[in-house]
Design a protein around this motif. Structure first.
Motif, PDB file in Angstrom:
ATOM      1  N   MET A   1       9.216  11.340  14.836  1.00  0.00           N
ATOM      2  CA  MET A   1       8.349  10.192  15.003  1.00  0.00           C
ATOM      3  C   MET A   1       8.003   9.634  13.626  1.00  0.00           C
ATOM      4  SD  MET A   1       4.747  10.107  16.972  1.00  0.00           S
ATOM      5  CE  MET A   1       4.442   8.678  17.925  1.00  0.00           C
ATOM      6  N   VAL A   2       7.904   8.351  13.541  1.00  0.00           N
ATOM      7  CA  VAL A   2       7.585   7.684  12.293  1.00  0.00           C
ATOM      8  C   VAL A   2       6.118   7.925  11.952  1.00  0.00           C
ATOM      9  CG1 VAL A   2       7.477   5.450  11.141  1.00  0.00           C
ATOM     10  CG2 VAL A   2       9.296   5.920  12.770  1.00  0.00           C
ATOM     11  N   GLN A   3       5.844   8.185  10.682  1.00  0.00           N
ATOM     12  CA  GLN A   3       4.467   8.383  10.262  1.00  0.00           C
ATOM     13  C   GLN A   3       3.876   7.078   9.749  1.00  0.00           C
ATOM     14  OE1 GLN A   3       4.399  11.499   7.358  1.00  0.00           O
ATOM     15  NE2 GLN A   3       4.394  13.088   8.909  1.00  0.00           N
ATOM     16  N   ALA A   4       2.569   6.969   9.815  1.00  0.00           N
ATOM     17  CA  ALA A   4       1.873   5.791   9.316  1.00  0.00           C
ATOM     18  C   ALA A   4       1.965   5.750   7.792  1.00  0.00           C
ATOM     19  CB  ALA A   4       0.415   5.834   9.746  1.00  0.00           C
ATOM     20  N   LEU A   5       1.905   4.554   7.244  1.00  0.00           N
ATOM     21  CA  LEU A   5       1.899   4.409   5.784  1.00  0.00           C
ATOM     22  C   LEU A   5       0.622   5.018   5.224  1.00  0.00           C
ATOM     23  CD1 LEU A   5       3.070   0.704   5.464  1.00  0.00           C
ATOM     24  CD2 LEU A   5       4.389   2.728   4.885  1.00  0.00           C
ATOM     25  N   SER A   6       0.706   5.547   4.019  1.00  0.00           N
ATOM     26  CA  SER A   6      -0.470   6.164   3.417  1.00  0.00           C
ATOM     27  C   SER A   6      -1.530   5.108   3.131  1.00  0.00           C
ATOM     28  CB  SER A   6      -0.087   6.878   2.124  1.00  0.00           C
ATOM     29  OG  SER A   6       0.228   5.935   1.120  1.00  0.00           O
ATOM     30  N   LEU A   7      -2.761   5.549   3.063  1.00  0.00           N
ATOM     31  CA  LEU A   7      -3.873   4.641   2.809  1.00  0.00           C
ATOM     32  C   LEU A   7      -3.744   3.991   1.431  1.00  0.00           C
ATOM     33  CD1 LEU A   7      -6.373   3.508   4.110  1.00  0.00           C
ATOM     34  CD2 LEU A   7      -7.668   5.429   3.210  1.00  0.00           C
ATOM     35  N   ASP A   8      -3.176   4.726   0.478  1.00  0.00           N
ATOM     36  CA  ASP A   8      -2.960   4.189  -0.865  1.00  0.00           C
ATOM     37  C   ASP A   8      -2.024   2.982  -0.836  1.00  0.00           C
ATOM     38  OD1 ASP A   8      -2.979   4.142  -3.786  1.00  0.00           O
ATOM     39  OD2 ASP A   8      -0.936   4.935  -3.618  1.00  0.00           O
ATOM     40  N   ILE A   9      -0.912   3.106  -0.133  1.00  0.00           N
ATOM     41  CA  ILE A   9       0.048   2.000  -0.016  1.00  0.00           C
ATOM     42  C   ILE A   9      -0.600   0.826   0.704  1.00  0.00           C
ATOM     43  CG2 ILE A   9       2.243   1.275   1.017  1.00  0.00           C
ATOM     44  CD1 ILE A   9       2.725   3.125  -1.271  1.00  0.00           C
ATOM     45  N   ARG A  10      -1.352   1.108   1.766  1.00  0.00           N
ATOM     46  CA  ARG A  10      -2.031   0.051   2.510  1.00  0.00           C
ATOM     47  C   ARG A  10      -3.008  -0.705   1.616  1.00  0.00           C
ATOM     48  NH1 ARG A  10      -2.616   0.660   8.165  1.00  0.00           N
ATOM     49  NH2 ARG A  10      -1.042   2.041   8.997  1.00  0.00           N
ATOM     50  N   ARG A  11      -3.752   0.023   0.798  1.00  0.00           N
ATOM     51  CA  ARG A  11      -4.714  -0.628  -0.108  1.00  0.00           C
ATOM     52  C   ARG A  11      -3.998  -1.503  -1.137  1.00  0.00           C
ATOM     53  NH1 ARG A  11      -8.196   4.727  -0.818  1.00  0.00           N
ATOM     54  NH2 ARG A  11      -9.636   4.426   0.916  1.00  0.00           N
ATOM     55  N   ARG A  12      -2.888  -0.993  -1.685  1.00  0.00           N
ATOM     56  CA  ARG A  12      -2.152  -1.771  -2.681  1.00  0.00           C
ATOM     57  C   ARG A  12      -1.541  -3.026  -2.073  1.00  0.00           C
ATOM     58  NH1 ARG A  12       1.854   1.728  -5.895  1.00  0.00           N
ATOM     59  NH2 ARG A  12       1.923   3.101  -4.110  1.00  0.00           N
ATOM     60  N   MET A  13      -1.039  -2.930  -0.844  1.00  0.00           N
ATOM     61  CA  MET A  13      -0.494  -4.123  -0.186  1.00  0.00           C
ATOM     62  C   MET A  13      -1.598  -5.143   0.085  1.00  0.00           C
ATOM     63  SD  MET A  13       2.545  -2.889   2.398  1.00  0.00           S
ATOM     64  CE  MET A  13       1.573  -1.832   3.435  1.00  0.00           C
ATOM     65  N   ALA A  14      -2.740  -4.678   0.563  1.00  0.00           N
ATOM     66  CA  ALA A  14      -3.854  -5.589   0.855  1.00  0.00           C
ATOM     67  C   ALA A  14      -4.354  -6.260  -0.424  1.00  0.00           C
ATOM     68  CB  ALA A  14      -4.988  -4.824   1.535  1.00  0.00           C
ATOM     69  N   ARG A  15      -4.455  -5.492  -1.515  1.00  0.00           N
ATOM     70  CA  ARG A  15      -4.886  -6.080  -2.794  1.00  0.00           C
ATOM     71  C   ARG A  15      -3.920  -7.159  -3.265  1.00  0.00           C
ATOM     72  NH1 ARG A  15      -5.131  -1.423  -6.287  1.00  0.00           N
ATOM     73  NH2 ARG A  15      -5.912  -0.056  -4.692  1.00  0.00           N
ATOM     74  N   ALA A  16      -2.627  -6.914  -3.084  1.00  0.00           N
ATOM     75  CA  ALA A  16      -1.618  -7.883  -3.509  1.00  0.00           C
ATOM     76  C   ALA A  16      -1.741  -9.177  -2.697  1.00  0.00           C
ATOM     77  CB  ALA A  16      -0.219  -7.296  -3.363  1.00  0.00           C
ATOM     78  N   VAL A  17      -1.971  -9.061  -1.395  1.00  0.00           N
ATOM     79  CA  VAL A  17      -2.129 -10.256  -0.556  1.00  0.00           C
ATOM     80  C   VAL A  17      -3.405 -10.997  -0.937  1.00  0.00           C
ATOM     81  CG1 VAL A  17      -2.524 -11.075   1.807  1.00  0.00           C
ATOM     82  CG2 VAL A  17      -0.772  -9.351   1.366  1.00  0.00           C
ATOM     83  N   GLU A  18      -4.483 -10.248  -1.146  1.00  0.00           N
ATOM     84  CA  GLU A  18      -5.757 -10.865  -1.514  1.00  0.00           C
ATOM     85  C   GLU A  18      -5.701 -11.501  -2.898  1.00  0.00           C
ATOM     86  OE1 GLU A  18      -8.381  -7.589  -0.974  1.00  0.00           O
ATOM     87  OE2 GLU A  18      -8.412  -7.808   1.209  1.00  0.00           O
ATOM     88  N   ALA A  19      -4.812 -11.014  -3.753  1.00  0.00           N
ATOM     89  CA  ALA A  19      -4.656 -11.583  -5.095  1.00  0.00           C
ATOM     90  C   ALA A  19      -3.856 -12.881  -5.078  1.00  0.00           C
ATOM     91  CB  ALA A  19      -4.000 -10.571  -6.022  1.00  0.00           C
TER      92      ALA A  19
END
Length: 71
Positions: free
Chosen positions: A1-19
């Motif tokens: 089963m596929v695992q969820a992305l780590s919270l660290d990666i999620r935070r970095r992606m969200a920061r990039a979009v917000e930037a």
């Protein structure tokens, strides 16, 4: 089963979009599908959290109510 992305990666992606980066460019940078970034941002907006949703779980058998008849 596929695992969820780590919270660290999620935070970095969200920061990039917000930037100001587009969701497509963020997807390419982190090597994920564009829909992943789009859904992540929708989830963050709706819940205020970047934590993954619960995956999996227990589901009763469809014939559980008719167990005696089936046996």
């Amino acid at each position: 089963m596929v695992q969820a992305l780590s919270l660290d990666i999620r935070r970095r992606m969200a920061r990039a979009v917000e930037a100001g980066s587009s969701r497509n460019s963020v997807a390419k940078r982190f090597d994920v599908a564009a829909s992943t970034v789009i859904k992540l941002m929708q989830h963050a907006k709706a819940t205020g959290s970047l934590a993954p949703k619960k995956m999996g779980g227990y589901r009763k058998h469809r014939l559980a109510a008719h167990d005696a008849v089936v046996r």
